[in-house]
Motif scaffolding. Structure first.
Motif, PDB file in Angstrom:
ATOM      1  N   LEU A 129     -44.028  22.299  -7.727  1.00 54.97           N
ATOM      2  CA  LEU A 129     -44.318  23.704  -7.528  1.00 54.97           C
ATOM      3  C   LEU A 129     -45.396  24.023  -8.166  1.00 54.97           C
ATOM      4  O   LEU A 129     -45.845  23.911  -9.256  1.00 54.97           O
ATOM      5  CB  LEU A 129     -43.083  24.593  -8.015  1.00 54.97           C
ATOM      6  CG  LEU A 129     -42.783  25.933  -7.838  1.00 54.97           C
ATOM      7  CD1 LEU A 129     -42.923  26.478  -6.563  1.00 54.97           C
ATOM      8  CD2 LEU A 129     -41.810  26.706  -8.650  1.00 54.97           C
ATOM      9  N   LEU A 130     -46.240  25.038  -7.456  1.00 58.73           N
ATOM     10  CA  LEU A 130     -47.738  25.441  -8.105  1.00 58.73           C
ATOM     11  C   LEU A 130     -47.946  26.634  -7.866  1.00 58.73           C
ATOM     12  O   LEU A 130     -47.433  27.517  -6.916  1.00 58.73           O
ATOM     13  CB  LEU A 130     -48.617  24.887  -7.520  1.00 58.73           C
ATOM     14  CG  LEU A 130     -48.984  23.208  -7.500  1.00 58.73           C
ATOM     15  CD1 LEU A 130     -49.975  22.761  -6.677  1.00 58.73           C
ATOM     16  CD2 LEU A 130     -49.141  22.847  -8.905  1.00 58.73           C
ATOM     17  N   GLY A 131     -48.439  27.547  -8.861  1.00 59.26           N
ATOM     18  CA  GLY A 131     -49.033  28.661  -8.796  1.00 59.26           C
ATOM     19  C   GLY A 131     -50.936  28.446  -8.510  1.00 59.26           C
ATOM     20  O   GLY A 131     -50.945  27.391  -8.339  1.00 59.26           O
ATOM     21  N   ILE A 192     -45.374  19.358  -1.942  1.00 59.18           N
ATOM     22  CA  ILE A 192     -46.077  20.534  -2.836  1.00 59.18           C
ATOM     23  C   ILE A 192     -45.546  21.741  -2.086  1.00 59.18           C
ATOM     24  O   ILE A 192     -45.988  22.002  -0.927  1.00 59.18           O
ATOM     25  CB  ILE A 192     -47.434  20.219  -3.157  1.00 59.18           C
ATOM     26  CG1 ILE A 192     -47.885  18.795  -3.873  1.00 59.18           C
ATOM     27  CG2 ILE A 192     -48.173  21.004  -3.710  1.00 59.18           C
ATOM     28  CD1 ILE A 192     -49.143  18.230  -3.801  1.00 59.18           C
ATOM     29  N   ILE A 193     -45.339  22.674  -2.990  1.00 54.79           N
ATOM     30  CA  ILE A 193     -45.406  24.134  -2.584  1.00 54.79           C
ATOM     31  C   ILE A 193     -46.154  25.084  -3.578  1.00 54.79           C
ATOM     32  O   ILE A 193     -45.901  25.109  -4.618  1.00 54.79           O
ATOM     33  CB  ILE A 193     -43.653  24.640  -2.535  1.00 54.79           C
ATOM     34  CG1 ILE A 193     -42.811  23.650  -1.655  1.00 54.79           C
ATOM     35  CG2 ILE A 193     -43.656  26.051  -2.093  1.00 54.79           C
ATOM     36  CD1 ILE A 193     -41.267  24.150  -2.026  1.00 54.79           C
ATOM     37  N   LEU A 194     -47.000  25.737  -2.866  1.00 53.82           N
ATOM     38  CA  LEU A 194     -47.896  26.530  -3.716  1.00 53.82           C
ATOM     39  C   LEU A 194     -47.372  28.030  -3.338  1.00 53.82           C
ATOM     40  O   LEU A 194     -47.565  28.424  -2.258  1.00 53.82           O
ATOM     41  CB  LEU A 194     -49.473  26.319  -3.415  1.00 53.82           C
ATOM     42  CG  LEU A 194     -50.507  27.152  -4.255  1.00 53.82           C
ATOM     43  CD1 LEU A 194     -51.780  26.189  -4.360  1.00 53.82           C
ATOM     44  CD2 LEU A 194     -50.684  28.491  -3.605  1.00 53.82           C
ATOM     45  N   VAL A 195     -47.275  28.815  -4.410  1.00 51.85           N
ATOM     46  CA  VAL A 195     -46.866  30.141  -4.261  1.00 51.85           C
ATOM     47  C   VAL A 195     -47.924  31.205  -4.729  1.00 51.85           C
ATOM     48  O   VAL A 195     -48.295  30.887  -5.888  1.00 51.85           O
ATOM     49  CB  VAL A 195     -45.465  30.499  -4.827  1.00 51.85           C
ATOM     50  CG1 VAL A 195     -45.017  31.818  -4.510  1.00 51.85           C
ATOM     51  CG2 VAL A 195     -44.368  29.304  -4.523  1.00 51.85           C
ATOM     52  N   ALA A 196     -48.202  32.408  -4.047  1.00 53.77           N
ATOM     53  CA  ALA A 196     -49.309  33.047  -4.447  1.00 53.77           C
ATOM     54  C   ALA A 196     -48.651  34.479  -3.993  1.00 53.77           C
ATOM     55  O   ALA A 196     -48.298  34.589  -2.695  1.00 53.77           O
ATOM     56  CB  ALA A 196     -50.654  32.760  -4.019  1.00 53.77           C
ATOM     57  N   THR A 197     -48.512  35.340  -4.790  1.00 53.89           N
ATOM     58  CA  THR A 197     -48.202  36.868  -4.467  1.00 53.89           C
ATOM     59  C   THR A 197     -49.091  37.752  -5.080  1.00 53.89           C
ATOM     60  O   THR A 197     -49.683  37.588  -6.281  1.00 53.89           O
ATOM     61  CB  THR A 197     -46.763  37.076  -5.100  1.00 53.89           C
ATOM     62  OG1 THR A 197     -46.395  37.107  -6.243  1.00 53.89           O
ATOM     63  CG2 THR A 197     -45.782  36.233  -4.102  1.00 53.89           C
ATOM     64  N   GLY A 198     -49.100  38.913  -4.550  1.00 51.78           N
ATOM     65  CA  GLY A 198     -49.771  40.179  -4.916  1.00 51.78           C
ATOM     66  C   GLY A 198     -51.367  40.247  -4.529  1.00 51.78           C
ATOM     67  O   GLY A 198     -51.988  39.041  -4.080  1.00 51.78           O
ATOM     68  N   VAL A 231     -46.852  29.525   0.225  1.00 55.12           N
ATOM     69  CA  VAL A 231     -46.164  30.438   0.588  1.00 55.12           C
ATOM     70  C   VAL A 231     -46.644  31.874  -0.173  1.00 55.12           C
ATOM     71  O   VAL A 231     -47.020  32.030  -1.227  1.00 55.12           O
ATOM     72  CB  VAL A 231     -44.672  30.149  -0.244  1.00 55.12           C
ATOM     73  CG1 VAL A 231     -43.680  31.280   0.229  1.00 55.12           C
ATOM     74  CG2 VAL A 231     -44.346  29.042   0.242  1.00 55.12           C
ATOM     75  N   LEU A 232     -46.853  32.853   0.839  1.00 56.42           N
ATOM     76  CA  LEU A 232     -47.707  34.097   0.414  1.00 56.42           C
ATOM     77  C   LEU A 232     -46.584  35.208   0.817  1.00 56.42           C
ATOM     78  O   LEU A 232     -46.008  35.248   1.782  1.00 56.42           O
ATOM     79  CB  LEU A 232     -49.042  34.203   1.273  1.00 56.42           C
ATOM     80  CG  LEU A 232     -49.879  33.005   1.234  1.00 56.42           C
ATOM     81  CD1 LEU A 232     -51.161  33.074   1.982  1.00 56.42           C
ATOM     82  CD2 LEU A 232     -50.326  32.745  -0.575  1.00 56.42           C
TER      83      LEU A 232
END
Length: 249
Positions: A129-131, A192-198, A231-232
């Motif tokens: 899991l990544l930011g 790998i899952i990269l998550v970014a929000t905002g 994932v956004l």
């Protein structure tokens, strides 16, 4: 693959479900975990799912991405403290299966090598899991980090220290160095899952889409991974070109 949702809540539910699905399918999984404000709602949702439907976590192993050098595990801004506050204190993962870099280690070289070796001994991470930082860093791998790097010490860029300064009372308190999992360690994860929000992540996500695979943008290394999901929420996806939106599921 892109997954774009309208809200942070939807992002968190989806990501937490992916983590839960991995744990159920592979009870002895090795998970690579991240910290930061993006992950807080993800972990909160995962805990909610586990409360609704308990799962045996006794065989699960976790490895965290990074830690500030100079901060003890009890320091409220250490990532060790973060993980126990937001996740580990509420789960039944055996203590010996929880791995976090030691920000106070006196033998940094050995500690780094031991950390990467422990992951490789398990056959690599089953899911990472990544930011992502505003300058494209993953973990604390700053721009120009070699893609073949293993766990190592990094001098934090001024941008990273400014970005993370909001968590400290004063900017001068932000550590200048950190231990981080290397990019090669990350790339060897099976998923790998990269998550970014905002909206503060919109610009870097647009850069990542158009970037070549280049060490000036660390996250671009992920483009060569065969099982990589971004994932956004709608705000983080706001500057993506139409081509990217057409790829979203």
């Amino acid at each position: 693959m892109y997954k774009i949702f309208e809200t942070v809540d939807e992002v968190s539910r989806y990501t937490a479900q992916r983590l839960l699905d991995k744990i159920k399918a592979l009870p002895a999984a090795a998970l690579g975990l991240a910290t930061g404000s993006t992950m807080e709602p993800v972990y909160a949702q995962l805990l909610q799912y586990l409360q609704q439907s308990p799962v045996d976590l006794s065989k699960l192993t976790t490895f965290n991405l990074d830690e500030y050098i100079g901060l003890s595990a009890e320091h409220p801004q250490s990532y060790n403290y973060y993980m126990y506050q937001h996740l580990f204190n509420k789960l039944n993962i055996p203590a010996q299966n929880v791995h976090l870099p030691d920000g106070l280690t006196t033998d940094i070289e050995t500690a780094c090598q031991t950390y990467s070796n422990a992951i490789q001994a398990l056959g690599g991470l089953d899911l990472q899991l990544l930011g992502i930082g505003s300058n494209g860093h993953i973990g604390f791998n700053e721009p120009l980090t070699c893609f073949n790097s293993r766990t190592h010490v990094v001098e934090l860029s001024e941008q990273t220290r400014i970005d993370n300064g909001r968590f400290f009372t004063d900017q001068s308190e932000v550590p200048t160095h950190a231990l981080t999992l290397g990019i090669q360690d990350i790339l060897e994860a099976k998923e790998i899952i990269l998550v970014a929000t905002g909206n503060n992540k919109a610009e870097i996500m647009a850069q990542l889409f158009t970037s070549a695979i280049d060490e000036t943008l660390p996250a671009s290394a992920l483009k060569q991974h065969p099982n990589f999901t971004i994932v956004l929420d709608r705000e983080a996806a706001a500057l993506l070109p139409e081509q990217a939106l057409q790829q979203a599921i």
